[in-house]
Design a protein around this motif. Sequence first.
Motif, mmCIF file in Angstrom:
data_model
loop_
_atom_site.group_PDB
_atom_site.id
_atom_site.type_symbol
_atom_site.label_atom_id
_atom_site.label_comp_id
_atom_site.label_asym_id
_atom_site.label_seq_id
_atom_site.Cartn_x
_atom_site.Cartn_y
_atom_site.Cartn_z
ATOM 1 N N LEU A 128 0.774 -1.289 0.138
ATOM 2 C CA LEU A 128 0.113 0.083 -0.053
ATOM 3 C C LEU A 128 0.809 1.302 0.071
ATOM 4 O O LEU A 128 0.625 2.214 -0.663
ATOM 5 C CB LEU A 128 -1.075 0.123 1.226
ATOM 6 N N SER A 129 1.894 1.222 0.759
ATOM 7 C CA SER A 129 2.830 2.253 0.908
ATOM 8 C C SER A 129 3.426 2.704 -0.669
ATOM 9 O O SER A 129 3.485 3.972 -0.964
ATOM 10 C CB SER A 129 3.887 2.226 1.951
ATOM 11 N N ALA A 130 3.818 1.595 -1.309
ATOM 12 C CA ALA A 130 4.546 1.746 -2.478
ATOM 13 C C ALA A 130 3.330 2.169 -3.522
ATOM 14 O O ALA A 130 3.786 2.933 -4.367
ATOM 15 C CB ALA A 130 5.100 0.551 -3.150
ATOM 16 N N TRP A 131 2.147 1.819 -3.474
ATOM 17 C CA TRP A 131 0.944 2.110 -4.382
ATOM 18 C C TRP A 131 0.926 3.711 -4.409
ATOM 19 O O TRP A 131 0.716 4.484 -5.121
ATOM 20 C CB TRP A 131 -0.013 1.342 -3.901
ATOM 21 N N LEU A 132 0.687 4.061 -2.955
ATOM 22 C CA LEU A 132 0.265 5.578 -2.586
ATOM 23 C C LEU A 132 1.622 6.539 -3.057
ATOM 24 O O LEU A 132 1.282 7.752 -3.433
ATOM 25 C CB LEU A 132 0.077 5.819 -1.085
ATOM 26 N N GLU A 133 2.704 6.085 -2.875
ATOM 27 C CA GLU A 133 3.836 6.690 -3.335
ATOM 28 C C GLU A 133 4.146 7.151 -4.825
ATOM 29 O O GLU A 133 4.664 7.786 -5.266
ATOM 30 C CB GLU A 133 5.276 6.286 -2.555
ATOM 31 N N ALA A 134 3.559 6.044 -5.671
ATOM 32 C CA ALA A 134 3.663 5.850 -6.960
ATOM 33 C C ALA A 134 2.480 6.709 -7.627
ATOM 34 O O ALA A 134 2.480 7.146 -8.777
ATOM 35 C CB ALA A 134 3.524 4.425 -7.582
ATOM 36 N N ASP A 135 1.356 7.182 -6.708
ATOM 37 C CA ASP A 135 0.349 7.682 -7.324
ATOM 38 C C ASP A 135 0.947 9.460 -7.276
ATOM 39 O O ASP A 135 0.537 9.921 -6.263
ATOM 40 C CB ASP A 135 -0.831 7.640 -6.602
ATOM 41 N N ARG A 136 0.978 10.067 -8.136
ATOM 42 C CA ARG A 136 1.627 11.393 -8.256
ATOM 43 C C ARG A 136 0.461 12.382 -7.792
ATOM 44 O O ARG A 136 0.525 13.415 -7.293
ATOM 45 C CB ARG A 136 1.679 11.781 -9.840
ATOM 46 N N THR A 137 -0.918 11.944 -7.823
ATOM 47 C CA THR A 137 -1.968 12.896 -7.474
ATOM 48 C C THR A 137 -1.929 12.870 -6.074
ATOM 49 O O THR A 137 -2.189 13.858 -5.249
ATOM 50 C CB THR A 137 -3.311 12.409 -7.818
ATOM 51 N N VAL A 138 -1.713 11.590 -5.352
ATOM 52 C CA VAL A 138 -1.653 11.443 -3.881
ATOM 53 C C VAL A 138 -0.455 11.971 -3.192
ATOM 54 O O VAL A 138 -0.632 12.753 -2.219
ATOM 55 C CB VAL A 138 -2.050 10.011 -3.386
ATOM 56 N N VAL A 139 0.625 11.535 -3.807
ATOM 57 C CA VAL A 139 1.902 12.055 -3.185
ATOM 58 C C VAL A 139 2.300 13.580 -3.127
ATOM 59 O O VAL A 139 3.223 13.704 -2.376
ATOM 60 C CB VAL A 139 3.208 11.017 -3.828
ATOM 61 N N ARG A 140 1.593 14.309 -3.997
ATOM 62 C CA ARG A 140 1.951 15.653 -3.970
ATOM 63 C C ARG A 140 1.480 16.156 -2.628
ATOM 64 O O ARG A 140 1.913 17.201 -2.072
ATOM 65 C CB ARG A 140 0.950 16.141 -5.066
ATOM 66 N N HIS A 141 0.528 15.858 -2.035
ATOM 67 C CA HIS A 141 -0.073 16.349 -0.661
ATOM 68 C C HIS A 141 0.170 15.199 0.548
ATOM 69 O O HIS A 141 -0.567 15.818 1.533
ATOM 70 C CB HIS A 141 -1.389 16.642 -0.956
ATOM 71 N N ILE A 142 0.506 14.299 0.487
ATOM 72 C CA ILE A 142 0.571 13.380 1.391
ATOM 73 C C ILE A 142 1.999 12.701 1.561
ATOM 74 O O ILE A 142 2.509 12.223 0.608
ATOM 75 C CB ILE A 142 -0.413 11.968 1.026
ATOM 76 N N ARG A 143 2.293 12.723 2.715
ATOM 77 C CA ARG A 143 3.654 11.953 3.292
ATOM 78 C C ARG A 143 3.299 10.697 3.852
ATOM 79 O O ARG A 143 2.791 10.421 4.771
ATOM 80 C CB ARG A 143 4.533 12.777 4.159
ATOM 81 N N VAL A 144 3.865 9.501 3.428
ATOM 82 C CA VAL A 144 3.515 8.132 3.862
ATOM 83 C C VAL A 144 4.633 7.804 4.660
ATOM 84 O O VAL A 144 5.884 7.835 4.306
ATOM 85 C CB VAL A 144 3.601 7.164 2.637
ATOM 86 N N VAL A 193 0.427 11.582 6.701
ATOM 87 C CA VAL A 193 0.222 12.891 6.937
ATOM 88 C C VAL A 193 -0.272 13.717 5.590
ATOM 89 O O VAL A 193 0.392 13.667 4.671
ATOM 90 C CB VAL A 193 1.885 13.378 7.396
ATOM 91 N N LEU A 194 -1.307 14.186 5.766
ATOM 92 C CA LEU A 194 -2.146 14.806 4.942
ATOM 93 C C LEU A 194 -1.712 16.515 5.060
ATOM 94 O O LEU A 194 -2.310 16.856 6.086
ATOM 95 C CB LEU A 194 -3.560 14.660 5.132
ATOM 96 N N GLY A 195 -1.193 17.063 3.701
ATOM 97 C CA GLY A 195 -0.934 18.355 3.876
ATOM 98 C C GLY A 195 -2.091 19.325 3.303
ATOM 99 O O GLY A 195 -3.085 18.621 2.834
ATOM 100 N N THR A 196 -1.840 20.283 3.354
ATOM 101 C CA THR A 196 -3.051 21.550 2.731
ATOM 102 C C THR A 196 -3.154 21.280 1.342
ATOM 103 O O THR A 196 -2.117 20.592 0.518
ATOM 104 C CB THR A 196 -2.693 22.839 3.139
ATOM 105 N N GLY A 197 -4.523 21.235 0.989
ATOM 106 C CA GLY A 197 -4.714 21.144 -0.626
ATOM 107 C C GLY A 197 -4.992 19.744 -0.894
ATOM 108 O O GLY A 197 -5.253 19.250 -2.101
ATOM 109 N N PHE A 198 -4.816 18.744 0.117
ATOM 110 C CA PHE A 198 -4.936 17.562 -0.248
ATOM 111 C C PHE A 198 -6.382 17.138 -0.489
ATOM 112 O O PHE A 198 -7.315 17.954 -0.078
ATOM 113 C CB PHE A 198 -4.410 16.521 0.915
ATOM 114 N N ASN A 199 -6.778 16.095 -1.431
ATOM 115 C CA ASN A 199 -8.096 15.870 -2.079
ATOM 116 C C ASN A 199 -8.547 14.403 -1.295
ATOM 117 O O ASN A 199 -7.808 13.474 -1.569
ATOM 118 C CB ASN A 199 -7.991 15.735 -3.329
ATOM 119 N N ALA A 200 -9.546 14.541 -0.560
ATOM 120 C CA ALA A 200 -9.912 13.425 0.164
ATOM 121 C C ALA A 200 -10.297 12.204 -0.764
ATOM 122 O O ALA A 200 -10.092 10.929 -0.711
ATOM 123 C CB ALA A 200 -10.867 13.586 1.237
ATOM 124 N N ALA A 201 -11.000 12.588 -1.990
ATOM 125 C CA ALA A 201 -11.531 11.795 -3.135
ATOM 126 C C ALA A 201 -10.228 11.014 -3.652
ATOM 127 O O ALA A 201 -10.315 9.611 -4.017
ATOM 128 C CB ALA A 201 -12.403 12.396 -4.156
#
Length: 122
Positions: free
Chosen positions: A19-35, A58-66
């Motif tokens: 899951l960590s690798a999946w999230l870090e590979a998602d450019r939309t997610v990793v822009r605003h989230i630190r895993v 850790v969800l940063g400002t501008g992160f998109n819940a969806a």
Amino acid sequence: MLITVRCQEGPFEDELRSLSAWLEADRTVVRHIRVEPGSERPRLPGQQGDGIDVLSLVLGTGFNAASLATAIACWRATRNQPPTLVVERSDGTRIEIRGSNPAEAQALMSGLLTDEQSDSGS
């Protein structure tokens, strides 16, 4: 905002690493989230740390819940037997995502994260 993700069964360390690798590979997610993979078990003196038993997001400002909800639901859809995930906000509110229905997983995650964004904005 901080949320934690745990697996309830199965090879939870492997699943959390995936899951960590999946999230870090998602450019939309990793822009605003630190895993941050980690362990909640105390380290014993003279021993190396335990394996991974929790992911801190850790969800940063501008992160998109969806976007995060969709990424987690999509990751679960790639698993032969999707593990039960426990997702918890820092205020103790938590959900369990079970089964293999991506729409249900996405709805649960979106509800949890959207409620947190509403609570912190008031």
